[in-house]
Design a protein around this motif. Sequence first.
Motif, PDB file in Angstrom:
ATOM      1  N   LYS A  38    -124.878  34.117-115.234  1.00  0.00           N
ATOM      2  CA  LYS A  38    -125.118  35.514-115.431  1.00  0.00           C
ATOM      3  C   LYS A  38    -126.590  35.706-114.906  1.00  0.00           C
ATOM      4  N   THR A  39    -127.127  36.855-114.629  1.00  0.00           N
ATOM      5  CA  THR A  39    -128.561  37.143-114.473  1.00  0.00           C
ATOM      6  C   THR A  39    -129.295  37.294-115.715  1.00  0.00           C
ATOM      7  N   ALA A  40    -130.571  36.910-115.524  1.00  0.00           N
ATOM      8  CA  ALA A  40    -131.409  36.807-116.882  1.00  0.00           C
ATOM      9  C   ALA A  40    -131.447  38.074-117.338  1.00  0.00           C
ATOM     10  N   PRO A  41    -131.725  39.251-116.715  1.00  0.00           N
ATOM     11  CA  PRO A  41    -131.739  40.493-117.369  1.00  0.00           C
ATOM     12  C   PRO A  41    -130.647  40.724-118.330  1.00  0.00           C
ATOM     13  N   TYR A  42    -129.157  40.451-117.544  1.00  0.00           N
ATOM     14  CA  TYR A  42    -128.181  40.648-118.322  1.00  0.00           C
ATOM     15  C   TYR A  42    -127.969  40.048-119.590  1.00  0.00           C
ATOM     16  N   TYR A  82    -125.241  34.695-129.217  1.00  0.00           N
ATOM     17  CA  TYR A  82    -125.273  34.923-127.597  1.00  0.00           C
ATOM     18  C   TYR A  82    -126.388  34.041-126.755  1.00  0.00           C
ATOM     19  N   PRO A  83    -125.834  33.391-125.725  1.00  0.00           N
ATOM     20  CA  PRO A  83    -127.023  32.987-125.133  1.00  0.00           C
ATOM     21  C   PRO A  83    -127.868  33.916-124.395  1.00  0.00           C
ATOM     22  N   SER A  84    -129.356  33.634-124.678  1.00  0.00           N
ATOM     23  CA  SER A  84    -130.377  34.399-124.005  1.00  0.00           C
ATOM     24  C   SER A  84    -130.836  34.291-122.670  1.00  0.00           C
ATOM     25  N   SER A  85    -130.533  32.799-122.296  1.00  0.00           N
ATOM     26  CA  SER A  85    -131.081  32.555-121.117  1.00  0.00           C
ATOM     27  C   SER A  85    -130.177  31.819-120.220  1.00  0.00           C
ATOM     28  N   LEU A  86    -130.430  31.624-118.922  1.00  0.00           N
ATOM     29  CA  LEU A  86    -129.477  30.883-118.070  1.00  0.00           C
ATOM     30  C   LEU A  86    -129.280  29.346-118.425  1.00  0.00           C
ATOM     31  N   SER A  87    -130.315  28.617-119.008  1.00  0.00           N
ATOM     32  CA  SER A  87    -130.509  27.156-119.326  1.00  0.00           C
ATOM     33  C   SER A  87    -129.367  27.160-120.530  1.00  0.00           C
ATOM     34  N   GLU A  88    -129.186  28.349-121.518  1.00  0.00           N
ATOM     35  CA  GLU A  88    -128.612  28.035-122.561  1.00  0.00           C
ATOM     36  C   GLU A  88    -127.033  28.314-122.086  1.00  0.00           C
ATOM     37  N   ALA A 132    -127.676  39.646-125.394  1.00  0.00           N
ATOM     38  CA  ALA A 132    -128.457  38.852-126.639  1.00  0.00           C
ATOM     39  C   ALA A 132    -128.950  39.852-127.734  1.00  0.00           C
ATOM     40  N   GLU A 133    -129.547  40.742-127.026  1.00  0.00           N
ATOM     41  CA  GLU A 133    -130.149  41.663-127.972  1.00  0.00           C
ATOM     42  C   GLU A 133    -129.213  42.592-128.633  1.00  0.00           C
ATOM     43  N   GLU A 134    -128.273  42.908-127.825  1.00  0.00           N
ATOM     44  CA  GLU A 134    -127.291  43.651-128.416  1.00  0.00           C
ATOM     45  C   GLU A 134    -126.502  42.976-129.352  1.00  0.00           C
TER      46      GLU A 134
END
Length: 248
Positions: free
Chosen positions: A144-148, A129-135, A153-155
């Motif tokens: 999506k928001t950065a915290p989301y 799963y993309p972990s950042s807005l740039s990804e 991504a961790e999940e």
Amino acid sequence: MFNKNKKTRRDFRARNKSTPSKGLKYLLGIGLGLLVFAGFVMGFNSLLNDELNGPDENYCFLREDQHETAIWIDNSLNTQQSASQLRDYATTLGQAYENSPPNGRIMMFSTASDISGSLPVPIFEICRYPSSLSEMLAIGAAKKTAPYLERRAEEVEKIYNEEVEQILTDLQNSDKRAVDSPLLEQVRGISRYKGFQGSSRSFYLLTDGLNNTRLARFGTTKGDMPSFSVFSQRPDYEMNIKPRSLEG
């Protein structure tokens, strides 16, 4: 009388200036209704867009240029795995996830005895799963928001690691040990699997390198493994053993 009438006209103008006419109220009502409807349509379209273009049950955004990673687990390993070997396996499988680009699809295949069928079918699929807005922007997905993104991504990575842990546990389970070791046949099957035909691919094999099937028994008896130039001349090589090109 004249002064009284003049006052009345002035009062009428004042009332007319402060109180909207029925026509204006009607137009304002229509405008407000259109704004509410437009907001509803935009929200619905956003939900629909997420539904059509958002991640599927494997957290994958469907894209034509999606990177594909195949991992084959040979459950016919002859010896019990040591703790250091299992750590190496876990490290390698963890790197397979980390090395996958954002939205890269990872498929796991196994020869465990409880997996039926000779044709390889993934026992597990997931996308990094993309972990950042740039990804997210790089794969053309909705913002999506950065915290989301960090949380999701961790999940997803946790789900992957739990599957790796289960696979390594099964590798030590004698009840799931495969009788045959179809290394050549499985590589051929995976090379032809419909989900592993993209232009960008990675292939991991967790195996002891022994092939033990009707077609070939390599690595158990000295002299049973001929040179490739000799082996490739077998009548059944093209039909049952030769894989598709794994370029890319």
